[in-house]
Design a protein around this motif. Structure first.
Motif, PDB file in Angstrom:
ATOM      1  N   GLY A 202       0.819  -1.204   0.000  1.00 39.90           N
ATOM      2  CA  GLY A 202       0.000   0.000   0.000  1.00 39.90           C
ATOM      3  C   GLY A 202       0.850   1.251   0.000  1.00 39.90           C
ATOM      4  N   GLU A 203       2.052   1.148  -0.592  1.00 42.48           N
ATOM      5  CA  GLU A 203       3.016   2.245  -0.598  1.00 42.48           C
ATOM      6  C   GLU A 203       2.780   3.113  -1.828  1.00 42.48           C
ATOM      7  OE1 GLU A 203       5.040   4.803   0.330  1.00 42.48           O
ATOM      8  OE2 GLU A 203       5.872   3.256   1.654  1.00 42.48           O
ATOM      9  N   ALA A 204       1.939   4.121  -1.687  1.00 43.25           N
ATOM     10  CA  ALA A 204       1.597   4.982  -2.825  1.00 43.25           C
ATOM     11  C   ALA A 204       2.616   6.092  -3.040  1.00 43.25           C
ATOM     12  CB  ALA A 204       0.210   5.586  -2.617  1.00 43.25           C
ATOM     13  N   GLY A 205       3.544   6.257  -2.109  1.00 40.64           N
ATOM     14  CA  GLY A 205       4.497   7.364  -2.210  1.00 40.64           C
ATOM     15  C   GLY A 205       5.726   7.046  -3.023  1.00 40.64           C
ATOM     16  N   LEU A 206       5.861   5.786  -3.468  1.00 40.31           N
ATOM     17  CA  LEU A 206       7.036   5.398  -4.242  1.00 40.31           C
ATOM     18  C   LEU A 206       6.617   4.697  -5.527  1.00 40.31           C
ATOM     19  CD1 LEU A 206       9.311   3.893  -1.412  1.00 40.31           C
ATOM     20  CD2 LEU A 206       9.741   6.017  -2.678  1.00 40.31           C
ATOM     21  N   ASP A 207       7.416   4.878  -6.565  1.00 40.72           N
ATOM     22  CA  ASP A 207       7.260   4.159  -7.822  1.00 40.72           C
ATOM     23  C   ASP A 207       8.530   3.376  -8.098  1.00 40.72           C
ATOM     24  OD1 ASP A 207       4.702   4.961  -8.487  1.00 40.72           O
ATOM     25  OD2 ASP A 207       5.377   6.680  -9.687  1.00 40.72           O
ATOM     26  N   ALA A 208       8.389   2.153  -8.627  1.00 42.25           N
ATOM     27  CA  ALA A 208       9.546   1.375  -9.070  1.00 42.25           C
ATOM     28  C   ALA A 208       9.807   1.724 -10.532  1.00 42.25           C
ATOM     29  CB  ALA A 208       9.266  -0.116  -8.918  1.00 42.25           C
ATOM     30  N   ARG A 209      11.065   2.115 -10.825  1.00 41.69           N
ATOM     31  CA  ARG A 209      11.415   2.514 -12.182  1.00 41.69           C
ATOM     32  C   ARG A 209      12.753   1.910 -12.576  1.00 41.69           C
ATOM     33  NH1 ARG A 209      10.194   8.897 -10.953  1.00 41.69           N
ATOM     34  NH2 ARG A 209       7.972   8.659 -10.466  1.00 41.69           N
ATOM     35  N   LEU A 210      12.888   1.589 -13.849  1.00 42.79           N
ATOM     36  CA  LEU A 210      14.175   1.115 -14.354  1.00 42.79           C
ATOM     37  C   LEU A 210      15.151   2.284 -14.372  1.00 42.79           C
ATOM     38  CD1 LEU A 210      13.212  -1.259 -17.311  1.00 42.79           C
ATOM     39  CD2 LEU A 210      14.247  -1.899 -15.127  1.00 42.79           C
ATOM     40  N   ALA A 211      16.302   2.084 -13.726  1.00 46.59           N
ATOM     41  CA  ALA A 211      17.349   3.115 -13.687  1.00 46.59           C
ATOM     42  C   ALA A 211      18.694   2.417 -13.538  1.00 46.59           C
ATOM     43  CB  ALA A 211      17.106   4.089 -12.535  1.00 46.59           C
ATOM     44  N   PRO A 212      19.125   1.683 -14.575  1.00 45.62           N
ATOM     45  CA  PRO A 212      20.379   0.926 -14.474  1.00 45.62           C
ATOM     46  C   PRO A 212      21.562   1.832 -14.175  1.00 45.62           C
ATOM     47  CG  PRO A 212      19.154   0.351 -16.474  1.00 45.62           C
ATOM     48  CD  PRO A 212      18.500   1.572 -15.903  1.00 45.62           C
ATOM     49  N   ALA A 213      22.447   1.333 -13.301  1.00 43.68           N
ATOM     50  CA  ALA A 213      23.676   2.058 -12.967  1.00 43.68           C
ATOM     51  C   ALA A 213      24.708   1.035 -12.529  1.00 43.68           C
ATOM     52  CB  ALA A 213      23.420   3.079 -11.856  1.00 43.68           C
ATOM     53  N   PRO A 214      25.998   1.291 -12.799  1.00 41.85           N
ATOM     54  CA  PRO A 214      27.037   0.327 -12.408  1.00 41.85           C
ATOM     55  C   PRO A 214      26.999   0.029 -10.910  1.00 41.85           C
ATOM     56  CG  PRO A 214      27.933   2.026 -13.860  1.00 41.85           C
ATOM     57  CD  PRO A 214      26.553   2.468 -13.489  1.00 41.85           C
ATOM     58  N   GLY A 215      27.111  -1.258 -10.575  1.00 38.64           N
ATOM     59  CA  GLY A 215      27.182  -1.669  -9.178  1.00 38.64           C
ATOM     60  C   GLY A 215      25.880  -1.611  -8.422  1.00 38.64           C
ATOM     61  N   ARG A 216      24.748  -1.485  -9.153  1.00 40.43           N
ATOM     62  CA  ARG A 216      23.446  -1.411  -8.486  1.00 40.43           C
ATOM     63  C   ARG A 216      22.438  -2.285  -9.198  1.00 40.43           C
ATOM     64  NH1 ARG A 216      22.415   5.077  -7.367  1.00 40.43           N
ATOM     65  NH2 ARG A 216      24.008   5.351  -5.759  1.00 40.43           N
ATOM     66  N   CYS A 217      21.330  -2.540  -8.510  1.00 38.84           N
ATOM     67  CA  CYS A 217      20.184  -3.186  -9.134  1.00 38.84           C
ATOM     68  C   CYS A 217      19.625  -2.250 -10.209  1.00 38.84           C
ATOM     69  CB  CYS A 217      19.127  -3.479  -8.063  1.00 38.84           C
ATOM     70  SG  CYS A 217      17.571  -4.132  -8.707  1.00 38.84           S
ATOM     71  N   CYS A 218      19.009  -2.837 -11.221  1.00 39.09           N
ATOM     72  CA  CYS A 218      18.484  -2.039 -12.341  1.00 39.09           C
ATOM     73  C   CYS A 218      17.249  -1.236 -11.968  1.00 39.09           C
ATOM     74  CB  CYS A 218      18.142  -2.961 -13.510  1.00 39.09           C
ATOM     75  SG  CYS A 218      16.927  -4.254 -13.103  1.00 39.09           S
ATOM     76  N   VAL A 219      16.639  -1.540 -10.832  1.00 36.16           N
ATOM     77  CA  VAL A 219      15.415  -0.850 -10.419  1.00 36.16           C
ATOM     78  C   VAL A 219      15.727   0.117  -9.284  1.00 36.16           C
ATOM     79  CG1 VAL A 219      13.045  -1.126  -9.553  1.00 36.16           C
ATOM     80  CG2 VAL A 219      14.008  -2.821 -11.126  1.00 36.16           C
ATOM     81  N   ARG A 220      15.075   1.253  -9.320  1.00 32.76           N
ATOM     82  CA  ARG A 220      15.221   2.273  -8.292  1.00 32.76           C
ATOM     83  C   ARG A 220      13.813   2.685  -7.856  1.00 32.76           C
ATOM     84  NH1 ARG A 220      19.016   6.854  -7.526  1.00 32.76           N
ATOM     85  NH2 ARG A 220      17.868   8.736  -6.966  1.00 32.76           N
ATOM     86  N   LEU A 221      13.649   2.914  -6.569  1.00 34.97           N
ATOM     87  CA  LEU A 221      12.354   3.352  -6.043  1.00 34.97           C
ATOM     88  C   LEU A 221      12.392   4.861  -5.826  1.00 34.97           C
ATOM     89  CD1 LEU A 221      11.644   0.515  -3.443  1.00 34.97           C
ATOM     90  CD2 LEU A 221      11.218   0.547  -5.910  1.00 34.97           C
TER      91      LEU A 221
END
Length: 225
Positions: A202-221
């Motif tokens: 029920g977390e309406a304040g965040l969106d999951a989006r693709l944001a690839p970056a070196p050394g990180r998961c491809c998804v960013r909230l």
């Protein structure tokens, strides 16, 4: 049904593997798993040239760590009064023990991919569409079971969340090796999984989006628009 592999289970696996670092215990474990049937303390001690008490101690430690199962059988072949007490025997445990550092969740990915292929074959729906839907359903299920919040859930599933302003970046990808070789498929699955998590929470304040970056998961909230 998805079963959560909790931190407690992970810690138990670490303890089990660490217990095999003791040379005598490792020799006993290797001996037991090579046998076609359960092994007694006396048999193990004789095979490895150990005192029975030493063999018993290490075999029981392996059983305590769930690396061996204990069974009781009468070796005399007799039953009833006078047949004697059943012998305590040891055999390989059915438990699977695995530790990955950093945390990886390839079983979860494999389960989702297998479900997608099977349902696509049965219905004709494109595999990727099924995969995204199944991943989002699973994420919703996981989020619905969580009471603490997104950060704690992501921590437990190995994403290593870090706060970056109002956003949450994920320092670890639990599907790292798969994502390197099958980026579009696995990152799309991960994106829908995390969208489902946010929905389940029920977390309406965040969106999951693709944001690839070196050394990180491809998804960013990121904060919802």
């Amino acid at each position: 049904m998805f079963v959560d592999r909790s931190k407690e289970a992970h810690d138990a696996d670490v303890s089990a593997i660490a217990s095999l670092d003791e040379p005598t215990r490792r020799r006993l474990y290797d001996h037991v798993v090579r046998q076609p049937g359960p092994v007694s303390r006396d048999e193990a001690a004789a095979a490895l040239g150990l005192a029975r008490q030493t063999a018993a101690f290490h075999l029981d430690r392996l059983a305590d760590e769930s690396l061996l199962d204990v069974v009781y059988e009468r070796r005399s072949g007799r039953a009833g009064p006078g047949a004697g007490r059943p012998a305590k025997l040891y055999r390989r445990s059915t438990k699977q023990v695995a530790v990955s550092l950093p945390d990886r969740r390839y079983e979860l990915a494999g389960r989702l991919l297998a479900q997608a292929v099977e349902e696509s074959d049965a219905t004709g729906e494109p595999v990727r569409d099924v995969l995204h839907r199944k991943a989002e359903e699973l994420g919703t299920q996981l989020g619905g079971q969580e009471s603490a919040g997104a950060f704690d859930l992501l921590e437990r599933y190995g994403f290593e969340p870090r706060r970056e302003g109002d956003a949450i970046v994920l320092a670890n990808c639990p599907f790292h090796a798969l994502a390197r070789e099958h980026t579009q498929t696995v990152c799309g699955m991960n994106l829908h999984l995390l969208r489902g998590v946010l929905h389940g929470l029920g977390e309406a304040g965040l969106d999951a989006r693709l944001a690839p970056a070196p050394g990180r998961c491809c998804v960013r909230l990121e904060p919802a628009a």
